[in-house]
Write an enzyme that holds these catalytic residues in place. Structure first.
Site, PDB file in Angstrom:
ATOM      1  N   HIS A  94     -18.210 -16.909  -1.337  1.00 43.25           N
ATOM      2  CA  HIS A  94     -19.086 -16.594  -2.483  1.00 43.25           C
ATOM      3  C   HIS A  94     -20.286 -17.550  -2.494  1.00 43.25           C
ATOM      4  O   HIS A  94     -21.442 -17.121  -2.598  1.00 43.25           O
ATOM      5  CB  HIS A  94     -18.277 -16.735  -3.786  1.00 43.25           C
ATOM      6  N   GLU A  95     -20.014 -18.842  -2.353  1.00 47.40           N
ATOM      7  CA  GLU A  95     -21.110 -19.824  -2.396  1.00 47.40           C
ATOM      8  C   GLU A  95     -21.985 -19.719  -1.141  1.00 47.40           C
ATOM      9  O   GLU A  95     -23.194 -19.922  -1.200  1.00 47.40           O
ATOM     10  CB  GLU A  95     -20.551 -21.243  -2.550  1.00 47.40           C
ATOM     11  N   HIS A 127     -24.649 -17.295  -1.665  1.00 46.68           N
ATOM     12  CA  HIS A 127     -25.792 -17.876  -2.397  1.00 46.68           C
ATOM     13  C   HIS A 127     -26.659 -18.699  -1.446  1.00 46.68           C
ATOM     14  O   HIS A 127     -27.876 -18.610  -1.453  1.00 46.68           O
ATOM     15  CB  HIS A 127     -25.293 -18.840  -3.487  1.00 46.68           C
ATOM     16  N   ASP A 139     -25.286 -14.030  -8.540  1.00 48.28           N
ATOM     17  CA  ASP A 139     -24.057 -13.661  -9.224  1.00 48.28           C
ATOM     18  C   ASP A 139     -24.163 -12.283  -9.867  1.00 48.28           C
ATOM     19  O   ASP A 139     -25.233 -11.879 -10.332  1.00 48.28           O
ATOM     20  CB  ASP A 139     -23.734 -14.691 -10.316  1.00 48.28           C
TER      21      ASP A 139
END
Ligand SMILES: [Ca+2]
Ligand SMILES: [Ca+2]
Ligand SMILES: [Ca+2]
Length: 1059
Positions: free
Chosen positions: A157-158, A161, A168
């Site tokens: 998930h990170e 980014h 998000d």
């Protein structure tokens, strides 16, 4: 006028060469290589941390492979251990890797604010972020896996980014949005199933069933087992969620950052079109096991490689070099570093071999050896090779060592040493001095991950000093680093003054130096400390050859305003500069720092430059500071630009401590240098916590129809060793950008207004009001010419067919200057009834171009309605006639404690999304057998203990302040105005509740409650006193209390389970 429809949408999607992060990560044959995970030197040695990092990366590699549809995994990961950890035989020397440039850092915040993993991400859609931050606790405490999900999935998930610049898909601030006559949780995909529930203290009920709108404490609890596998950017806390949202599953109506920043594109659509995946196809990888390399940080080993060619004698360059490099040697380079010096013209000369910096004498000796004579040609490679020779002096190797290469000249042969430089494993920082420095110079810094600085010959800009002052260690130990507080220069006429103030805050003060330079004659210098103590010329260390005076402040410099006054005593005008540096006051409390970045270090017109300044104390963003960027252009006057943290234009997120702005005022080709000054004013600046780009904390999940709560997030400790910020000053160079293809003469208008990202629409009374922030003529600067606003009942029409949507009359709407708040009332007549949802979008025009289409805002009207069927409650058909409801709570066997009856009035609320208005309530208690009567004054409810021998007492200390007791016994009435707020900690604060006591301990009991004309209400039993001061406290269905909710149409038994 409004016929201008030139869409120039692509101009702000930049070719991102080095963005804000200059990581060396590469995707080679489907495997990511050179991923660096660094541990902060403040973290004590712990082998378990290494084990957990490896576990996380292994898991993430599998997860990534699945999520990217077999296109990527983690092949080569380097774990960078701090110098404070003990050495092991298998640890290697780092080469170009450093803590400062790591992709993932493991570090503890100095003040406890929870363990949310997050990515420092402040670019536009598709831009790379700075780093991923995990706390030590997040890595070690397995209980947190339940809260955030498997660490490997959190890393993916990170990583999305950081590497791919997607955002998000949840939104803590806007958790729900209107959809027809109901509301949906903000999420992706919309196929994700779950329950909307309002929970307090573990007790869950419907989310305000009286209105159909979610209450403030309403949460979406996803099902543990999902029918959909999307999306990772929504949550990583569910086992079946392993994919990104793609064009099939994307929910483009959800009001989240992904839609706002990426023009409603799905995360996979953005990711799959990036460079990483352009020429990359799914492949079967036999083993997804990453290879780990352990790197052990070391003290700095650095060689100054300084140009002494003939051109260094013009514009006083050789003297300025001595001034600036002198400041570096005396004040900036950290203790325990090794430093050598090389000079070069047509040939290179080793001026001094590596010296350990362990005393003031060692610093002064090196400074005295700085080159003083300039002559000959320019052979940059000779200088670099001599630098390597010096760097081999300690260990025979150059990897992980640094070169600071300064030159003012051109050299046709610079590329002859590129391959040697690449092989060296050393980092080269470049400083280009003057307008003629070699154009290939910056390739040396970019290929080695070094810093890229430039300085003009304008003395009052102090650029050369700023470049050397920026060359601090990247090892993550902030208490070692020198921090620049002030850098300023001025041309002063004979006998005139140069005055200013520097605020030294409590986070710095050690090793503080004031350095003043001049051109001709020593000026008169006066420096007042905050206690009024005066320092004069006699207090300075004077260097009349280098025309430099240096004032060291012994001990810890007093915090507060330091005022300087410098008088030019020369018979002629001269330029005087002042530089102030300091270090952290306390090694356990990080100082306030500023990091300045450009979105790219080369740009071709008309791609705009974005300037970022990240102001923080440790990991906490500092908001409210005044941040000014000074851009020195190749051929003209410098431009000052205020950077803003307002979430508009170039600034991605409001109040995240990252201040951003577009720069568009290009004037000629060449190097542009950018310096950022930060002023913090006591009482205005403050610390905040990060709110964006972190893994979602899931409050709980649903399994077998039951809500399971996750443990609460660790509390934020605001009473930590946090010191007051106070007033402060900081200066930091953002480096240089090489600009090309600027057309000669006055540039024509090529920049459109920036996209409006904050359009809001709301139904206010009978009208719809729109709000947004004004863009400018050129991105976020200047004033746009006009707006075009359109509306539609279809989201898709506005998004996909804006030109044909219904126009809003904007004749009276004149754009304000960029960054102003705009508001506009739509005059079109629209029927506003329950379930009305109208979408709006806006474009700004500058006469030549239009902005990209704004975010799509919705105005929705949802009136009271039965709760949607997805409520965590069963709906039971009413057994009593409508309107007058009598319930018998006859089936609750009370076996614990003193029974407390709670009566909760749920007042009818008419809602137009933004406004909640309390309406007067009418009660009519008309049942004959009731012991108690309604107050004649109006709305009331009464509770009757129907067992004749047991009286019910209302506890008015607990009553909401809008409930007033009736004079005739246990009944309450609702009054419009609250008597006062928060006057008694016992009062219910948000819900119209009152406790009633009945002294039952055991047995079968029932009570009757008589109500009228209240659309919904609740009655129940609390086994303990339920908390009042917590907003939203009310009856629920767990060990503390049981409740029956009731509406006109139905009884609702919230999630009753047998005790
Ligand atoms: Ca070496
Ligand atoms: Ca910001
Ligand atoms: Ca323009």
């Amino acid at each position: 006028m409004k016929s201008v429809k030139i869409f120039l949408l692509s101009i702000v999607s930049l070719v991102c060469i080095c963005a804000v992060s200059c990581s060396d990560v590469k995707l080679v044959n489907n495997g990511y290589e050179n991923v660096v995970i660094a541990i902060n030197p403040g973290i004590p040695e712990d082998p378990m941390l290494i084990t957990k990092i490896q576990e996380m990366v292994r898991s993430a590699s599998n997860f990534l492979y699945k999520a990217t549809k077999h296109r990527a995994y983690f092949r080569d990961v380097k774990i960078l251990l701090p110098i404070t950890w003990s050495s092991q035989p298998h640890y290697q020397r780092p080469s170009t890797q450093s803590y400062e440039k790591a992709n993932v850092i493991i570090a503890n915040p100095h003040t406890q604010y929870g363990d949310d993993p997050y990515t420092l991400q402040y670019g536009q859609c598709g831009d790379k972020g700075r780093y991923i931050h995990f706390t030590q606790n997040f890595m070690l405490d397995d209980a947190l896996i339940q809260v955030y999900g498997d660490r490997g999935s959190v890393l993916v998930h990170e990583w999305a980014h950081l590497r791919w610049g997607v955002f998000d898909e949840y939104n803590d601030l806007v958790p729900f949005y209107a959809d027809g006559d109901t509301y949906e949780a903000t999420r992706c995909s919309k196929e994700m199933k779950g329950l909307k529930a309002s929970c307090t203290g573990g007790t869950c009920g419907a989310c305000d069933p009286s209105t159909g709108l979610p209450e403030a404490d309403c949460n979406f609890f996803p099902d543990q087992n999902q029918v959909t596998s999307s999306s990772i950017m929504y949550t990583t806390g569910l086992p079946g969620v392993v994919d990104f949202c793609d064009n099939k599953t994307h929910n483009r109506e959800a009001p989240n950052m992904q839609n706002k920043m990426c023009n409603e594109r799905s995360t996979w659509d953005v990711i799959s079109k990036l460079d990483d995946f352009k020429n990359n196809h799914p492949t079967n990888i036999a083993s997804l096991e990453p290879k780990f390399t352990f790197l052990h940080a070391k003290d700095r080993v650095l060689c100054l490689v300084l140009d002494t060619s003939g051109s260094m004698s013009v514009e006083n360059r050789i003297q300025r070099l001595q001034q600036a490099a002198g400041i570096f040697l005396l004040q900036i380079i950290e203790d325990q570093s090794h430093v050598g010096i090389v000079g070069f013209d047509s040939y290179a000369t080793v001026i001094h071999e590596l010296t350990l910096i362990e005393s003031e004498d060692a610093r002064k000796k090196l400074k005295s050896l700085l080159p003083k004579i300039a002559s000959g040609g320019t052979n940059i490679c000779a200088g670099v090779q001599a630098g390597f020779q010096v760097l081999r002096g300690d260990d025979g190797a150059t990897n992980g060592d640094e070169i600071v290469l300064l030159t003012d000249g051109e050299d046709g042969g610079i590329s002859s040493c590129f391959s040697e430089v690449k092989q060296s494993g050393a980092v080269i920082h470049t400083i280009a001095l003057g307008p003629n420095a070699d154009a290939g110079l910056e390739q040396l810094s970019s290929m080695t991950g070094g810093l890229q600085y430039a300085a003009t010959d304008k003395l009052d800009e102090n650029g050369l000093v700023d470049a050397f002052t920026g060359l601090v260690s990247g090892n993550g130990n902030m208490s070692q680093q020198s921090i620049q507080l002030e850098s300023s220069g001025k041309s002063i006429a004979s006998n005139d003054w140069f005055n200013g103030t520097v605020f030294i805050d409590k986070s710095v003060g050690k090793n503080t130096f004031f350095v003043i330079t001049w051109e001709i004659d020593t000026p008169q210098m006066f420096i007042h400390n905050p206690n009024g103590k005066l320092y004069r010329n006699g207090n300075f260390e004077m260097d009349t050859v280098l025309l430099t005076a240096r004032l060291p402040i012994l001990g810890l410099a007093h915090s507060g305003a330091w005022m300087y006054s410098i008088q030019n005593g020369a018979g002629t005008t001269q330029i005087v500069t002042i530089t102030v540096t300091s270090r952290a006051a306390d090694e356990n409390i990080p100082p306030v720092t500023v990091n300045a970045h450009l979105n790219q270090d080369t740009t071709s017109f008309p791609n705009p430059l974005i300037i970022f300044a990240e102001v923080s104390q440790g990991f906490l963003p500092v908001v409210g500071a005044k941040v000014t960027a000074t851009v020195e252009r190749a051929g003209g006057q410098p431009v000052n630009l205020e950077l803003l943290d307002n979430g508009r234009g170039a600034d991605a997120v409001r109040n995240d401590g990252v201040y951003s702005r577009y720069f568009t005022e290009f004037l000629g080709n060449g190097r542009y240098t950018i310096k950022v000054s930060v002023q913090g004013k006591d009482g205005i600046v403050r610390l905040t916590t990060r709110k964006q780009s972190h893994a979602m904390y899931i409050p709980g999940y649903v399994q077998n129809g039951q809500i399971h709560h996750n443990p609460p997030k660790p509390p934020v400790d605001r009473n930590d060793s946090q010191i007051q910020l106070g007033s402060f000053n900081r200066v930091k160079t953002a480096g240089a950008c090489i600009v090309s293809q600027v057309p000669p003469g006055t540039p024509f208008d090529v920049f459109p207004p920036s996209k409006i990202k904050d359009l809001q629409a709301a139904i206010v009374g009978d009208a719809i009001q729109l709000k947004w922030t004004a863009p400018g003529d050129d991105l976020d600067q200047g004033t746009a010419s006009f707006y075009e606003i359109k509306l539609s009942k279809s989201f898709a029409q506005l998004r996909d067919d804006f030109p044909n949507a219904q126009s809003v009359n904007t004749t009276d709407l004149k754009p304000k200057v960029a960054s102003s708040e705009e508001s506009f009332t739509v005059s079109e007549n629209m029927e506003l009834k329950n379930g009305t949802v109208i979408y709006f979008a806006i474009q700004a025009f500058d006469g030549n171009h239009s902005s990209a289409l704004s975010n799509i805002a919705q105005a929705a009207l949802i009136l009271a309605s039965p709760p949607p069927t997805s409520q965590p409650v069963q709906t039971i058909e009413p057994t009593q006639p409508h309107n007058t409801v009598v319930i018998n709570i006859s089936e609750i066997l009370v076996i614990v404690g003193i029974v407390v009856i709670v009566v909760s009035l749920i007042i009818s609320i008419t809602v137009c999304v933004v406004t909640k208005k309390h309406q007067a309530v009418q009660l009519d208690m008309n049942s004959a057998h009731l012991q108690l009567k309604i107050s004649r004054k109006g709305p009331a409810v009464e509770v009757i203990e129907a067992e004749q021998n047991q009286a019910v007492q209302l506890d008015m200390n607990s009553a909401h302040l809008q409930l007033k007791t009736s004079r005739k016994g246990p009944a309450v009435e609702v009054i419009e105005a609250e008597q006062s707020k928060w006057c008694n900690a016992e009062h219910f604060s948000t819900l119209l509740n009152v406790l009633a006591t009945a002294g039952s301990i055991t047995g079968l009991h029932y009570w009757e409650v008589n109500v009228k004309d209240i659309p919904s209400w609740a009655v129940g039993i609390a086994y303990l006193r339920i908390p009042h001061m917590i907003p939203g406290s009310k009856l629920g269905s767990e060990e503390n209390s049981r409740a029956f909710l009731a509406q006109k149409e139905a009884f609702i038994v919230p999630n009753m389970t047998p005790r």
